[in-house]
Design a protein around this motif. Structure first.
Motif, PDB file in Angstrom:
ATOM      1  N   ALA A  60      51.367  24.830 -49.968  1.00  0.00           N
ATOM      2  CA  ALA A  60      49.970  24.991 -49.518  1.00  0.00           C
ATOM      3  C   ALA A  60      49.582  26.367 -50.439  1.00  0.00           C
ATOM      4  N   LEU A  61      50.568  27.258 -50.601  1.00  0.00           N
ATOM      5  CA  LEU A  61      50.539  28.474 -51.379  1.00  0.00           C
ATOM      6  C   LEU A  61      50.346  28.222 -53.093  1.00  0.00           C
ATOM      7  N   LYS A  62      51.301  27.032 -53.413  1.00  0.00           N
ATOM      8  CA  LYS A  62      51.199  26.731 -54.687  1.00  0.00           C
ATOM      9  C   LYS A  62      49.824  26.178 -55.003  1.00  0.00           C
ATOM     10  N   THR A  63      49.132  25.267 -53.960  1.00  0.00           N
ATOM     11  CA  THR A  63      48.027  24.747 -54.230  1.00  0.00           C
ATOM     12  C   THR A  63      46.956  25.488 -54.258  1.00  0.00           C
ATOM     13  N   GLU A  64      46.907  26.675 -53.370  1.00  0.00           N
ATOM     14  CA  GLU A  64      45.794  27.912 -53.093  1.00  0.00           C
ATOM     15  C   GLU A  64      45.958  28.653 -54.622  1.00  0.00           C
ATOM     16  N   ASN A  65      47.295  28.645 -55.048  1.00  0.00           N
ATOM     17  CA  ASN A  65      47.378  29.778 -56.305  1.00  0.00           C
ATOM     18  C   ASN A  65      46.649  30.856 -56.355  1.00  0.00           C
ATOM     19  N   PRO A  66      46.999  31.565 -55.070  1.00  0.00           N
ATOM     20  CA  PRO A  66      46.304  33.106 -55.230  1.00  0.00           C
ATOM     21  C   PRO A  66      46.571  33.925 -56.463  1.00  0.00           C
ATOM     22  N   GLU A  67      45.726  34.979 -56.544  1.00  0.00           N
ATOM     23  CA  GLU A  67      45.894  35.768 -57.851  1.00  0.00           C
ATOM     24  C   GLU A  67      47.381  36.495 -57.770  1.00  0.00           C
ATOM     25  N   TRP A  68      47.785  36.747 -56.850  1.00  0.00           N
ATOM     26  CA  TRP A  68      48.895  37.430 -56.835  1.00  0.00           C
ATOM     27  C   TRP A  68      50.226  36.628 -57.172  1.00  0.00           C
ATOM     28  N   LEU A  69      50.312  35.347 -56.933  1.00  0.00           N
ATOM     29  CA  LEU A  69      50.977  34.337 -57.174  1.00  0.00           C
ATOM     30  C   LEU A  69      50.859  34.081 -58.723  1.00  0.00           C
ATOM     31  N   GLN A  70      49.822  34.099 -59.235  1.00  0.00           N
ATOM     32  CA  GLN A  70      49.554  33.697 -60.715  1.00  0.00           C
ATOM     33  C   GLN A  70      50.368  35.142 -61.596  1.00  0.00           C
ATOM     34  N   LYS A  71      49.839  36.079 -60.775  1.00  0.00           N
ATOM     35  CA  LYS A  71      50.506  37.425 -61.736  1.00  0.00           C
ATOM     36  C   LYS A  71      51.961  37.621 -61.559  1.00  0.00           C
ATOM     37  N   GLU A  72      52.384  37.258 -60.272  1.00  0.00           N
ATOM     38  CA  GLU A  72      53.914  37.158 -60.494  1.00  0.00           C
ATOM     39  C   GLU A  72      54.673  36.172 -61.226  1.00  0.00           C
ATOM     40  N   ARG A  73      54.026  34.938 -61.133  1.00  0.00           N
ATOM     41  CA  ARG A  73      54.675  33.977 -61.898  1.00  0.00           C
ATOM     42  C   ARG A  73      54.543  34.315 -63.552  1.00  0.00           C
ATOM     43  N   ALA A  74      53.783  35.145 -63.868  1.00  0.00           N
ATOM     44  CA  ALA A  74      53.363  35.385 -65.371  1.00  0.00           C
ATOM     45  C   ALA A  74      54.523  36.482 -65.595  1.00  0.00           C
ATOM     46  N   THR A  75      54.595  37.361 -64.606  1.00  0.00           N
ATOM     47  CA  THR A  75      55.784  38.321 -64.880  1.00  0.00           C
ATOM     48  C   THR A  75      57.094  37.952 -65.077  1.00  0.00           C
ATOM     49  N   GLN A  76      57.499  36.999 -63.838  1.00  0.00           N
ATOM     50  CA  GLN A  76      58.588  36.195 -64.067  1.00  0.00           C
ATOM     51  C   GLN A  76      58.909  35.592 -65.480  1.00  0.00           C
ATOM     52  N   ALA A  77      57.746  34.836 -65.964  1.00  0.00           N
ATOM     53  CA  ALA A  77      57.754  34.298 -67.430  1.00  0.00           C
ATOM     54  C   ALA A  77      58.157  35.164 -68.324  1.00  0.00           C
ATOM     55  N   GLU A  78      57.623  36.549 -68.273  1.00  0.00           N
ATOM     56  CA  GLU A  78      57.989  37.402 -69.116  1.00  0.00           C
ATOM     57  C   GLU A  78      59.608  37.948 -69.059  1.00  0.00           C
ATOM     58  N   VAL A  79      59.691  38.215 -67.859  1.00  0.00           N
ATOM     59  CA  VAL A  79      61.273  38.586 -67.684  1.00  0.00           C
ATOM     60  C   VAL A  79      62.113  37.545 -68.297  1.00  0.00           C
ATOM     61  N   ARG A  80      61.930  36.295 -67.920  1.00  0.00           N
ATOM     62  CA  ARG A  80      62.882  35.020 -68.379  1.00  0.00           C
ATOM     63  C   ARG A  80      62.974  35.431 -69.927  1.00  0.00           C
ATOM     64  N   LYS A  81      61.662  35.427 -70.860  1.00  0.00           N
ATOM     65  CA  LYS A  81      61.477  35.347 -72.195  1.00  0.00           C
ATOM     66  C   LYS A  81      62.358  36.677 -72.748  1.00  0.00           C
ATOM     67  N   GLU A  82      62.148  37.808 -72.010  1.00  0.00           N
ATOM     68  CA  GLU A  82      62.842  39.141 -72.465  1.00  0.00           C
ATOM     69  C   GLU A  82      64.310  38.930 -72.161  1.00  0.00           C
ATOM     70  N   THR A  83      64.916  38.218 -71.387  1.00  0.00           N
ATOM     71  CA  THR A  83      66.401  38.006 -71.019  1.00  0.00           C
ATOM     72  C   THR A  83      67.026  37.218 -72.146  1.00  0.00           C
ATOM     73  N   VAL A  84      66.162  36.125 -72.567  1.00  0.00           N
ATOM     74  CA  VAL A  84      66.423  35.216 -73.692  1.00  0.00           C
ATOM     75  C   VAL A  84      66.852  36.059 -75.131  1.00  0.00           C
ATOM     76  N   ARG A  85      65.430  36.801 -75.229  1.00  0.00           N
ATOM     77  CA  ARG A  85      65.463  37.596 -76.297  1.00  0.00           C
ATOM     78  C   ARG A  85      66.610  38.541 -76.475  1.00  0.00           C
ATOM     79  N   ILE A  86      66.973  39.350 -75.384  1.00  0.00           N
ATOM     80  CA  ILE A  86      68.023  40.108 -75.522  1.00  0.00           C
ATOM     81  C   ILE A  86      69.322  39.379 -75.728  1.00  0.00           C
ATOM     82  N   LYS A  87      69.612  38.375 -74.831  1.00  0.00           N
ATOM     83  CA  LYS A  87      70.834  37.559 -75.170  1.00  0.00           C
ATOM     84  C   LYS A  87      70.842  37.091 -76.654  1.00  0.00           C
ATOM     85  N   GLU A  88      69.798  36.452 -77.169  1.00  0.00           N
ATOM     86  CA  GLU A  88      69.865  36.348 -78.535  1.00  0.00           C
ATOM     87  C   GLU A  88      70.200  37.285 -79.511  1.00  0.00           C
ATOM     88  N   LYS A  89      69.717  38.496 -79.346  1.00  0.00           N
ATOM     89  CA  LYS A  89      69.998  39.665 -79.933  1.00  0.00           C
ATOM     90  C   LYS A  89      71.259  40.096 -79.868  1.00  0.00           C
TER      91      LYS A  89
END
Length: 133
Positions: free
Chosen positions: A92-121
């Motif tokens: 139900a939360l996924k379906t509603e996709n409230p603003e906080w969930l969108q924001k936290e998913r975006a934050t999590q995606a950035e964290v993952r990208k940064e983790t990959v960048r650091i690992k590659e570095k």
């Protein structure tokens, strides 16, 4: 003289965490006993119906809820989710996709990208260091 080793056991909370289930939703006999490593292994390889049902429908502990929503545990707290959720509530939360969930998913995606960048570095640096040796 040979010493007899007793089997290693763990508290129910530890076993529940390893099984990825919410302790308070497990049967009373699980909550009140101790779990040996052999019992834990048996639960993992051939889960009883109560364990399959908990994994399928919940309620799920916060780490599982966070993973199913694609956010961090801290992100859940920031979003006001402090209680275990059922699979139905998560969907139900996924379906509603409230603003906080969108924001936290975006934050999590950035964290993952940064983790990959650091690992590659670090990998590049290790390669350069190896070439210098």
């Amino acid at each position: 003289m040979k010493s007899h080793q007793s089997p290693q056991t763990m508290k129910p909370a530890t076993a529940a965490k390893k099984l990825g289930v919410y302790l308070e939703a497990t049967p009373a006999e699980f909550q009140e006993g101790v779990v040996s490593r052999a019992e834990l292994s048996a639960l993992q390889t051939d889960p009883p119906e109560w364990l399959r049902e908990l994994r399928r429908n919940g309620p799920h502990p916060r780490p599982v809820v966070a993973a199913k929503l694609g956010v961090s545990i801290s992100g859940l707290a920031r979003g006001g989710v402090t209680e275990p959720l059922t699979t139905e509530q998560i969907e139900a939360l996924k379906t509603e996709n409230p603003e906080w969930l969108q924001k936290e998913r975006a934050t999590q995606a950035e964290v993952r990208k940064e983790t990959v960048r650091i690992k590659e570095k670090h990998a590049e640096q290790a390669t350069r260091d190896d070439q210098r040796s």
